[in-house]
Design an enzyme around this catalytic site. Structure first.
Site, PDB file in Angstrom:
ATOM      1  N   HIS A  20      67.270 -24.030 -30.710  1.00 20.85           N
ATOM      2  CA  HIS A  20      66.429 -22.740 -31.454  1.00 20.85           C
ATOM      3  C   HIS A  20      64.749 -22.582 -31.730  1.00 20.85           C
ATOM      4  O   HIS A  20      64.257 -22.041 -31.799  1.00 20.85           O
ATOM      5  CB  HIS A  20      67.171 -22.137 -32.713  1.00 20.85           C
ATOM      6  CG  HIS A  20      66.733 -23.098 -34.276  1.00 20.85           C
ATOM      7  ND1 HIS A  20      66.943 -23.441 -34.221  1.00 20.85           N
ATOM      8  CD2 HIS A  20      65.705 -22.292 -34.862  1.00 20.85           C
ATOM      9  CE1 HIS A  20      66.303 -24.389 -35.558  1.00 20.85           C
ATOM     10  NE2 HIS A  20      65.648 -23.957 -35.744  1.00 20.85           N
ATOM     11  N   ASP A  60      72.998 -26.527 -31.371  1.00 24.23           N
ATOM     12  CA  ASP A  60      72.011 -26.186 -31.949  1.00 24.23           C
ATOM     13  C   ASP A  60      70.926 -27.612 -31.492  1.00 24.23           C
ATOM     14  O   ASP A  60      69.946 -27.704 -31.871  1.00 24.23           O
ATOM     15  CB  ASP A  60      71.314 -25.696 -33.363  1.00 24.23           C
ATOM     16  CG  ASP A  60      69.998 -25.088 -33.764  1.00 24.23           C
ATOM     17  OD1 ASP A  60      69.697 -24.335 -32.641  1.00 24.23           O
ATOM     18  OD2 ASP A  60      68.850 -25.631 -34.798  1.00 24.23           O
ATOM     19  N   GLY A  62      59.098 -25.522 -40.193  1.00 24.87           N
ATOM     20  CA  GLY A  62      59.045 -27.156 -38.688  1.00 24.87           C
ATOM     21  C   GLY A  62      59.837 -28.060 -39.278  1.00 24.87           C
ATOM     22  O   GLY A  62      59.298 -28.967 -37.956  1.00 24.87           O
ATOM     23  N   SER A 113      63.027 -28.542 -38.815  1.00 27.19           N
ATOM     24  CA  SER A 113      63.922 -28.334 -37.371  1.00 27.19           C
ATOM     25  C   SER A 113      63.623 -29.723 -36.394  1.00 27.19           C
ATOM     26  O   SER A 113      62.987 -29.442 -35.607  1.00 27.19           O
ATOM     27  CB  SER A 113      63.878 -26.654 -37.415  1.00 27.19           C
ATOM     28  OG  SER A 113      65.617 -26.542 -37.950  1.00 27.19           O
ATOM     29  N   LEU A 144      89.887 -20.625 -20.287  1.00 23.10           N
ATOM     30  CA  LEU A 144      91.050 -20.123 -19.846  1.00 23.10           C
ATOM     31  C   LEU A 144      90.940 -18.835 -19.362  1.00 23.10           C
ATOM     32  O   LEU A 144      91.506 -18.874 -18.596  1.00 23.10           O
ATOM     33  CB  LEU A 144      91.567 -20.223 -21.139  1.00 23.10           C
ATOM     34  CG  LEU A 144      92.688 -21.496 -21.386  1.00 23.10           C
ATOM     35  CD1 LEU A 144      93.338 -20.982 -23.273  1.00 23.10           C
ATOM     36  CD2 LEU A 144      93.305 -22.090 -20.282  1.00 23.10           C
ATOM     37  N   GLY A 145      90.014 -17.911 -20.119  1.00 24.13           N
ATOM     38  CA  GLY A 145      89.698 -16.396 -19.752  1.00 24.13           C
ATOM     39  C   GLY A 145      91.024 -15.421 -20.200  1.00 24.13           C
ATOM     40  O   GLY A 145      91.243 -14.804 -20.190  1.00 24.13           O
ATOM     41  N   VAL A 146      90.908 -16.092 -22.088  1.00 25.63           N
ATOM     42  CA  VAL A 146      91.984 -15.312 -22.475  1.00 25.63           C
ATOM     43  C   VAL A 146      91.258 -14.643 -23.987  1.00 25.63           C
ATOM     44  O   VAL A 146      89.998 -15.272 -24.386  1.00 25.63           O
ATOM     45  CB  VAL A 146      93.270 -15.855 -23.010  1.00 25.63           C
ATOM     46  CG1 VAL A 146      94.175 -16.360 -21.896  1.00 25.63           C
ATOM     47  CG2 VAL A 146      92.770 -17.447 -24.390  1.00 25.63           C
TER      48      VAL A 146
END
Length: 293
Positions: free
Chosen positions: A50, A80, A148, A150, A200-202
Site C-alpha cells: 500500500h 500487503d 512511515g 509500514s 475455479l470460477g464460482v
C-alpha cells in the site's frame, strides 16, 4: 533493578542498530516515505504494497545515507507485500526469524526509516494467526505504528526480523506479515512478477451442513455455490449451483476465505480432488485448476 533495566535497554538499542543495517527508506508515494527491508544483497527489497503508489521513480534511501533508484518487481495486495529491485548491490540482508521461534508475550520492536534516521517503538506479541496449509503467518502486536513505519520490520531482542509491519491489513490493528509468508510471496513475485493464484470460477457463500454429514466430515459448514462462470474450470468440472464445496485437495473448505486459501496453494493446472455435498450426499470430482487473471 536499575542494572537489569539498563541491560535490557542496551540490548534493545543494539538490536535496533543491528537491524538498521538492513532497513531502508522507500519513497514511492506522494505522502511521506515509508520503510523497507533488504531481502538479499543484490538489491531485492520487501516493503508494503500500500505504500508503493507509483511504480516508477521509486527511490530507496540506504542506511549509509545515499539514495538509489528502484523498480517494482511485483506486489501482493492480499498480504500487503511488494518486492522492489534497487539499482545497487552489496547490501546487508536482514536475518529473518522462523515463525516457530515467535511466541505470544515476546518483547518486540517495530523499526522504521521514514526519514534519514531510524525510529523504533516497543511492544509485545499479543496474538499469532497461523494457517500453515495456506502459507499465511501473521502476528498481532500492541505496537503503535507511527507514520512511515509500514513496510519496516518487527524485530526481536536480538535484531532478527520477525516480519513486515502493515497498517493496512486490518483497520485499527497492528499486524506483521511473518517470514514464511514473506518467503512464499517473494519467491512467486521474483519468478513470475505476480502472484499466480488458482481459479475455479464460482461464487460461494457459507452454508451449514446437515448434522450427519457435518459429523462424518468433522466440519460444520461448507462453501455453497451460488454462481458458476461460463467456460470456467468449475463448469468444465461439472460443479453446479447448489453444490456445497467442503474440501479442495487436502484443504477443508468452510467459507469463501477457506476456498481462496486452498486455491492460493494449489498448483495451477493440477488435477485436484474437490469434495462436494450434492443432494444430501458426498461426491468427489476431479477438476483442473485454472489461473486467475
Amino acid at each position: 533493578m536499575s542494572d537489569i533495566l539498563q541491560t535490557l535497554s542496551d540490548a534493545m538499542a543494539s538490536a535496533v542498530e543491528k537491524a538498521g543495517n538492513s532497513i531502508v527508506q522507500v519513497a514511492a508515494r506522494r505522502r511521506m516515505p515509508a520503510s523497507g527491508v533488504v531481502w538479499s544483497e543484490d538489491g531485492i527489497i520487501v516493503t508494503s504494497h500500500h505504500v508503493v503508489e507509483h511504480e516508477d521513480r521509486i527511490k530507496i534511501g540506504l542506511p549509509d545515507g545515499s539514495t538509489v533508484g528502484a523498480t517494482l518487481v511485483g506486489r501482493d495486495p492480499n498480504t500487503d507485500t511488494a518486492v522492489l529491485k534497487a539499482d545497487t548491490k552489496g547490501l546487508t540482508a536482514a536475518t529473518w526469524l522462523g515463525a516457530e521461534q515467535v511466541k505470544v508475550g515476546h518483547l518486540v520492536l517495530a523499526v522504521g526509516r521514514p526519514g534519514d534516521d531510524l525510529q523504533a517503538t516497543l511492544g509485545v506479541i499479543s496474538a499469532l494467526m497461523h494457517k500453515r496449509d495456506e502459507n499465511r503467518f501473521f502476528a498481532q502486536t500492541d505496537v503503535v505504528m507511527y507514520p512511515g513505519f509500514s513496510g519496516g520490520p518487527l524485530i526481536n531482542a536480538s535484531g532478527e526480523v520477525i516480519g513486515l509491519n502493515s497498517s493496512a491489513l486490518m483497520r485499527g490493528v497492528s499486524l506483521t506479515v511473518q517470514t514464511p509468508t514473506i518467503q512464499y510471496v517473494v519467491d512467486h513475485l521474483v519468478k513470475h512478477g505476480k502472484m499466480r493464484r488458482g481459479y475455479l470460477g464460482v461464487g460461494v457463500q457459507p452454508a451449514r451442513l446437515p448434522a450427519g454429514i457435518a459429523e462424518s466430515l468433522g466440519q460444520k459448514s461448507g462453501a455453497l455455490i451460488v454462481s458458476v462462470e461460463q467456460d470456467s474450470p468449475a463448469e468444465k468440472g461439472q460443479l453446479f449451483l447448489g453444490d456445497t464445496i467442503v474440501s479442495l485437495g487436502s484443504h477443508k473448505v468452510e467459507n469463501l476465505e477457506g476456498l481462496l486459501g486452498a486455491l492460493s496453494v494449489t498448483p495451477i493446472g493440477s488435477d485436484t480432488m474437490v469434495k462436494i455435498v450434492r443432494g444430501g450426499q458426498i461426491h468427489e470430482l476431479v477438476i483442473t485448476i485454472g489461473e486467475r487473471t
